[in-house]
Scaffold this active site. Structure first.
Site, PDB file in Angstrom:
ATOM      1  N   ASP A 181       0.734  -0.986   0.117  1.00  0.00           N
ATOM      2  CA  ASP A 181       0.411   0.120   0.540  1.00  0.00           C
ATOM      3  C   ASP A 181       1.357   1.016   0.075  1.00  0.00           C
ATOM      4  O   ASP A 181       2.062   0.959   0.451  1.00  0.00           O
ATOM      5  CB  ASP A 181      -0.782  -0.224   0.772  1.00  0.00           C
ATOM      6  CG  ASP A 181      -1.974   0.409   0.739  1.00  0.00           C
ATOM      7  OD1 ASP A 181      -2.137   1.970  -0.140  1.00  0.00           O
ATOM      8  OD2 ASP A 181      -3.415   1.677   2.279  1.00  0.00           O
TER       9      ASP A 181
HETATM   10  C1  BGC Z   1      -5.340   2.669   0.166  1.00  0.00           C
HETATM   11  C2  BGC Z   1      -5.314   2.421  -1.430  1.00  0.00           C
HETATM   12  C3  BGC Z   1      -4.725   2.718  -2.574  1.00  0.00           C
HETATM   13  C4  BGC Z   1      -3.758   3.668  -2.434  1.00  0.00           C
HETATM   14  C5  BGC Z   1      -2.950   4.718  -2.789  1.00  0.00           C
HETATM   15  C6  BGC Z   1      -3.903   4.261   0.125  1.00  0.00           C
HETATM   16  O1  BGC Z   1      -4.354   5.059   0.788  1.00  0.00           O
HETATM   17  O2  BGC Z   1      -4.646   2.423   1.372  1.00  0.00           O
HETATM   18  O3  BGC Z   1      -5.907   1.906  -0.939  1.00  0.00           O
HETATM   19  O4  BGC Z   1      -4.636   1.938  -3.626  1.00  0.00           O
HETATM   20  O5  BGC Z   1      -3.570   4.817  -1.156  1.00  0.00           O
HETATM   21  O6  BGC Z   1      -4.004   5.869  -3.921  1.00  0.00           O
END
Ligand code: BGC
Length: 779
Positions: free
Chosen positions: A247
Site C-alpha cells: 500500500d
Molecule cells: C490506499 C490504497 C490506495 C493507495 C493509492 C492508499 O492510501 O490505502 O487503497 O490504492 O493509497 O492511492
C-alpha cells in the site's frame, strides 16, 4: 526463479501468466533488479530500457478509474481524469449479483485500457468488522463468502480485458484508526475463516495480477514485512502467482519487506533502495528474494504491455453509464414498505425507462402530489472520500430524475445542510412544504444520510448515528404527515431511530455512483423493482455489534475478541434483536420457495430450489443458502452463508435455481492439524431470503476428511472415548471400575487427561501407554 504452482489450490488461470525465463531475467543487472522493486514516481513503475521494459502505470480503483495525469496523491486530494463512477463496493455488494460485479469490472477495465493503465488498484475486500470503519464504503460485506464471490467476479471481469487488479488490503485492515501502526491480534482460526477467507477465494479462483499488502501489522509484524502472510499463506498455501505491491507508504524497510515476500514498494522511495542494498550486504536479504521480486515486476510489465498494445482509445461513455445505472438499481435495498411504494407516476408524466431498464412501469394512475426534501436529493452522496474518489463526467441527482420521470416540477426543500447543526430557516421551509403536501393528500420523499466528512479513508466514524439535525427534521415532518418515504445515503450501517423505522417506506440506497439519481427515481416509481439485499446487518445499537468492546483497541493493538462471531454470526449466536438482518431486502412483488433438494457429492453440495413469483410485478429474487453442522466438534456460528443465486421472474412464473456449494466452502480451519478440514456429519442447509427468513431446510450427510488423529497421553478420557475406535478398546476397562454406574463420576473422569490417571483404579504409566497404543492401532 519461477513461482511454483505446485501447491496451488486451483491454478486454472496459471496458463495466462507470462513467466520470463531465467535467462531473460538474468540479463537484468543488479542495479536494475533493485530499481524494479520500487516505483519510479507516484503511479509508475521503473522502466529498464536495456531490456525494453517500459514504465507502466497503476491507478486507483476500485469503483472507477482515478488516473491522475498531473500531481499524484493517495488521499483523493487532487483531481483525476473523468471516468465513470460506478457504485462503490458497499452498493455493488448489496446487488448480490456476480453478473453485475463482472459487468462493472469489464467496464472499468475498458476505461483503464483506453487510458493505458496497467493495473486498477482494487477491489478492497476487507471484512466489515464494525460499522464504524471509515472505509466500509469501499468494502463489500461482513461475510467472507459474499465478499469472495463478488470480488472474484469483479477481478475476472477486469482481467478478462487484459488489465490487472490489486486485491487489497492484505490483510486484517478493518479500521482506519492508527492504520499505519496498529497490530491486529486475531486467533488462528478466525484469521483463516473470516479475515483471510475471501482473499483465498479470489486468489485461488481468479489469480489477481497483484495483491496489495495493508498498512497495519498482524500479530505484531507489519503486513509489508510479514513472511507468514506474504509467503507462507499467499504463495505456499494458495499458490499465488502474481506480485505483491505495498500500500502507498506501507513499507518501513524495503530489505525486510522483500525478504518477507513483498515485490514492489510504492510509491517511489529512494531510502527503500538503500535499505535493500544494506540488507543484501549484511546478509539479511537473499539475492534470491530480490531476483523473485524483480522477476515478478518484469512479468507484470511484460504481461501488461502485451495486453495494452492494441487497446482502443475510445470508450462507450453512454454504455458505461448504463452499466453504472443498472448496478445502482440493483443495489437499492427496500427495508420496509407498507404499500406506499411504488409511487404512481402522475398523469401526463413518465419517461421511457430506456435501455437496461429492468422495470415494470405502471400505466399512469393519476396524480400523487409529491415533495422532495433533504439536501442529498439535489447534492447526492454517491461515493466516499479518499484514494478511491472518482471524477465522473456526469452525475444524476434524485431530484432531477424524479422531475424528469414524472414530467412535473416536484417542489423541493433542502431541510438541512450536511455537516452543520439544524438550521431553523431550512427546517421551517421543509416542514411547511411537508404540511402543504400532506394537505393535498401527497407523499414526502425525505433524503437523509451521512456527509462526506463523516465517512472517509484515513479515520473512523465516531458513532453510527444519523446527524441530529436530520433526525430533528424527520421528527418535525412526522408531526405534520405520516406519509413519508425515507431514503438513506450512507457507506455503512447507521442506527435507525424510531422515527425512521416507523416510516411507511424506507429505502437504503447506500452510495450509488454517478447514475444513482436515476436509479432511485426508477425504484421509487416502480420502473425498477428493488432487489438489493443487505450485505451487512443493521443493528439496533452500536453497543450490540459483536466487535463493540474490542474496537478500535489501544496502544496500537486491537484484539479481535469476538473471534469468529463477526456480524450476523455474533448477533445470531446471542439471539440479539437487530433492526434489519444480514441478507434482508424486500421487493414490490412476492416470491415463494419450494421443492428444496440438496445432494451431497465428492465435490460439495448441490442445492436446487424452485422460485415462484407470486405477486403482480416482474422482479429479481435473491436466494440465500446457509449451512450449519449440528453437534460439530468445533465452535461454529449458528449458520453461515455458503451459497446464493438470483433469478428474474415475470408474475406467476417459476424457475428452478441451482446453487453449488463447493466442498472447500464446507471446510473449517483446524488449529490442531494446521489445515483446512471438512468435518464428517449431518449438514443442514437453510434456504430463504435473509439470514433470519429461512423457510426451507434440508439435511445431508457429508463424509469428512479429518486426518486420523494420533492419540497421546495428554488426551482426556472424554476425548478418547469420543473416537468410535477407542470405545471398543476402553469400554471393557471402564466397565470394571466402580465409577461405571455413577454418571457424575463419569463426567468428572471424562475431563481427566490420561496421564493423570496413573495411580488411580490400579492404572500405572505403562498400562496407560499400552491403552494409547491399542487405541492408535485400532484406528
Ligand atoms: C490506499 C490504497 C490506495 C493507495 C493509492 C492508499 O492510501 O490505502 O487503497 O490504492 O493509497 O492511492
Amino acid at each position: 526463479m519461477t513461482i511454483s504452482s505446485e501447491n496451488s489450490e486451483n491454478s486454472e488461470n496459471s496458463e495466462n501468466s507470462v513467466n520470463p525465463t531465467a535467462s531473460e531475467r538474468s540479463r537484468l543487472t543488479a542495479d536494475e533488479k533493485i530499481a524494479l522493486t520500487g516505483g519510479r514516481d507516484f503511479w509508475h513503475l521503473h522502466e529498464v530500457p536495456s531490456q525494453e521494459l517500459p514504465s507502466i502505470m497503476v491507478t486507483d480503483g476500485p469503483h472507477g478509474l482515478r488516473k491522475q495525469s498531473s500531481e499524484g496523491d493517495h488521499l483523493g486530494l487532487n483531481d483525476s481524469e473523468p471516468a465513470t463512477c460506478f457504485p462503490p463496493a458497499v452498493g455493488l455488494a448489496a446487488t448480490w449479483s456476480r453478473e453485475t460485479a463482472a459487468a462493472v469490472g469489464r467496464a472499468i477495465a475498458e476505461e483503464a485500457r483506453s487510458q493505458q493503465v496497467s493495473v486498477v488498484l482494487g477491489p478492497g475486500i476487507n471484512i466489515k468488522r464494525s460499522p464504524l470503519c471509515g472505509r466500509n464504503f469501499e468494502y463489500f460485506s461482513e461475510d467472507p463468502h459474499l465478499t469472495g464471490e463478488l470480488a472474484t467476479a469483479y477481478v475476472d471481469g477486469v482481467q478478462e480485458q487484459g488489465v490487472g487488479t490489486s486485491l487489497k488490503h492484505f490483510a486484517v485492515n478493518n479500521q482506519e484508526t492508527d492504520r499505519l501502526r496498529v497490530s491486529a491480534e486475531v486467533d488462528e482460526r478466525t484469521l483463516h475463516e473470516i479475515y483471510l477467507r475471501s482473499f483465498r477465494t479470489v486468489v485461488t479462483r481468479a489469480q489477481p495480477w497483484t495483491v496489495m499488502c495493508s498498512y497495519n501489522a498482524v500479530g505484531g509484524t507489519l503486513a509489508s514485512e510479514n513472511p507468514f502472510l506474504l509467503t507462507e499463506v499467499l504463495r505456499d498455501q494458495w499458490g499465488f502467482e502474481g506480485l505483491v505491491v505495498s500500500d502507498w507508504g506501507a513499507v518501513a524497510d524495503r530489505g525486510r519487506a522483500v525478504a518477507a515476500g513483498l515485490d514492489l514498494q510504492m510509491p517511489a522511495d529512494p531510502a527503500g533502495e538503500e535499505d535493500l542494498r544494506a540488507g543484501l550486504e549484511n546478509g539479511t536479504v537473499d539475492q534470491a528474494a530480490v531476483d523473485r521480486a524483480a522477476g515478478l515486476v518484469e512479468q507484470l510489465i511484460r504481461r501488461s504491455v502485451e495486453n495494452l498494445s492494441e487497446a482502443e482509445t475510445e470508450i462507450d461513455v453512454e454504455g458505461h453509464h448504463q452499466v453504472a445505472l443498472e448496478a445502482a438499481r440493483r443495489a437499492i435495498v427496500l427495508l420496509q414498505n407498507d404499500g406506499i411504494l411504488p409511487l404512481d407516476v402522475p398523469a401526463g408524466g413518465g419517461k421511457d425507462p430506456g435501455a437496461g431498464g429492468s422495470g415494470t412501469g405502471d400505466a399512469c394512475t393519476g396524480p400523487t402530489p409529491l415533495a422532495v426534501i433533504g439536501d442529498f436529493a439535489a447534492t447526492p452522496r454517491y461515493q466516499g472520500a479518499g484514494s478511491s474518489r472518482v471524477n465522473p463526467p456526469r452525475l444524476t441527482t434524485a431530484l432531477d430524475s424524479i422531475r424528469s420521470l414524472t414530467g412535473t416540477e416536484v417542489p423541493f426543500a433542502r431541510g438541512f445542510e450536511p455537516g452543520k447543526d439544524a438550521d431553523a430557516g431550512l427546517q421551517g421551509e421543509a416542514v411547511d412544504l411537508a404540511r402543504r403536501t400532506a394537505e393535498a393528500g401527497g407523499t414526502v420523499l425525505l433524503f437523509l444520510g451521512l456527509g462526506e466528512d463523516v465517512e472517509s479513508e484515513g479515520y473512523d466514524r465516531e458513532d453510527m448515528e444519523l446527524p441530529a439535525a436530520q433526525v430533528e427534521l424527520l421528527e418535525a415532518i412526522r408531526q405534520v404527515t405520516g406519509r413519508v418515504v425515507v431514503l438513506l445515503s450512507n457507506g455503512s450501517a447507521v442506527r435507525l431511530p424510531a422515527a425512521v423505522t416507523a416510516a411507511p417506506g424506507v429505502l437504503e440506497t447506500w452510495l450509488l455512483g454517478q447514475a444513482g439519481g436515476e436509479a432511485v427515481a426508477d425504484v421509487l416509481f416502480g420502473r425498477a423493482n428493488p432487489s438489493g439485499h443487505l450485505a451487512e446487518t443493521i443493528p439496533l445499537r452500536l453497543e450490540d455489534t459483536p466487535s463493540y468492546l474490542h474496537f478500535p483497541g489501544d496502544h496500537s493493538r486491537v484484539r479481535y475478541g469476538e473471534g469468529l462471531f463477526v456480524g450476523y454470526r455474533g448477533f445470531d449466536a446471542l439471539g440479539t434483536e437487530v433492526a434489519y438482518p444480514f441478507g434482508h431486502g424486500l421487493s414490490y412483488t412476492t416470491f415463494e420457495l419450494g421443492d428444496l433438494a440438496v445432494t451431497s457429492g465428492a465435490d460439495g453440495l448441490d442445492v436446487t430450489v424452485t422460485v415462484t413469483n407470486t405477486g403482480e410485478r416482474a422482479g429479481r429474487a435473491v436466494v440465500q443458502a446457509y449451512v450449519s453442522v449440528e453437534g460439530s466438534t468445533v465452535t461454529r456460528a449458528l449458520r453461515e452463508l455458503k451459497g446464493f443465486g438470483d433469478v428474474t421472474l415475470e408474475p406467476g412464473a417459476s424457475e428452478q435455481l441451482s446453487i453449488r456449494i463447493p466442498r472447500e466452502d464446507l471446510q473449517f480451519w483446524s488449529v490442531v492439524d494446521g489445515t483446512w478440514v471438512v468435518e464428517t456429519g449431518t449438514y443442514a442447509v437453510d434456504v430463504g431470503f435473509s439470514s433470519r427468513d429461512l423457510p426451507l431446510r434440508a439435511e445431508v450427510e457429508v463424509l469428512g476428511d479429518e486426518p486420523t488423529p494420533v492419540v497421546d497421553t495428554t488426551w482426556t478420557v472424554g476425548e478418547v472415548m469420543a473416537l468410535p475406535a477407542a470405545q471398543a478398546v476402553l469400554a471393557p476397562l471402564f466397565a470394571q471400575m466402580p465409577i461405571a454406574e455413577d454418571p457424575e463420576m463419569q463426567k468428572m473422569i471424562a475431563q481427566m487427561p490420561l496421564n493423570r490417571l496413573s495411580g488411580l483404579g490400579g492404572l500405572d504409566r505403562a498400562m496407560i501407554q499400552q491403552l494409547v497404543d491399542a487405541v492408535n492401532a485400532a484406528m
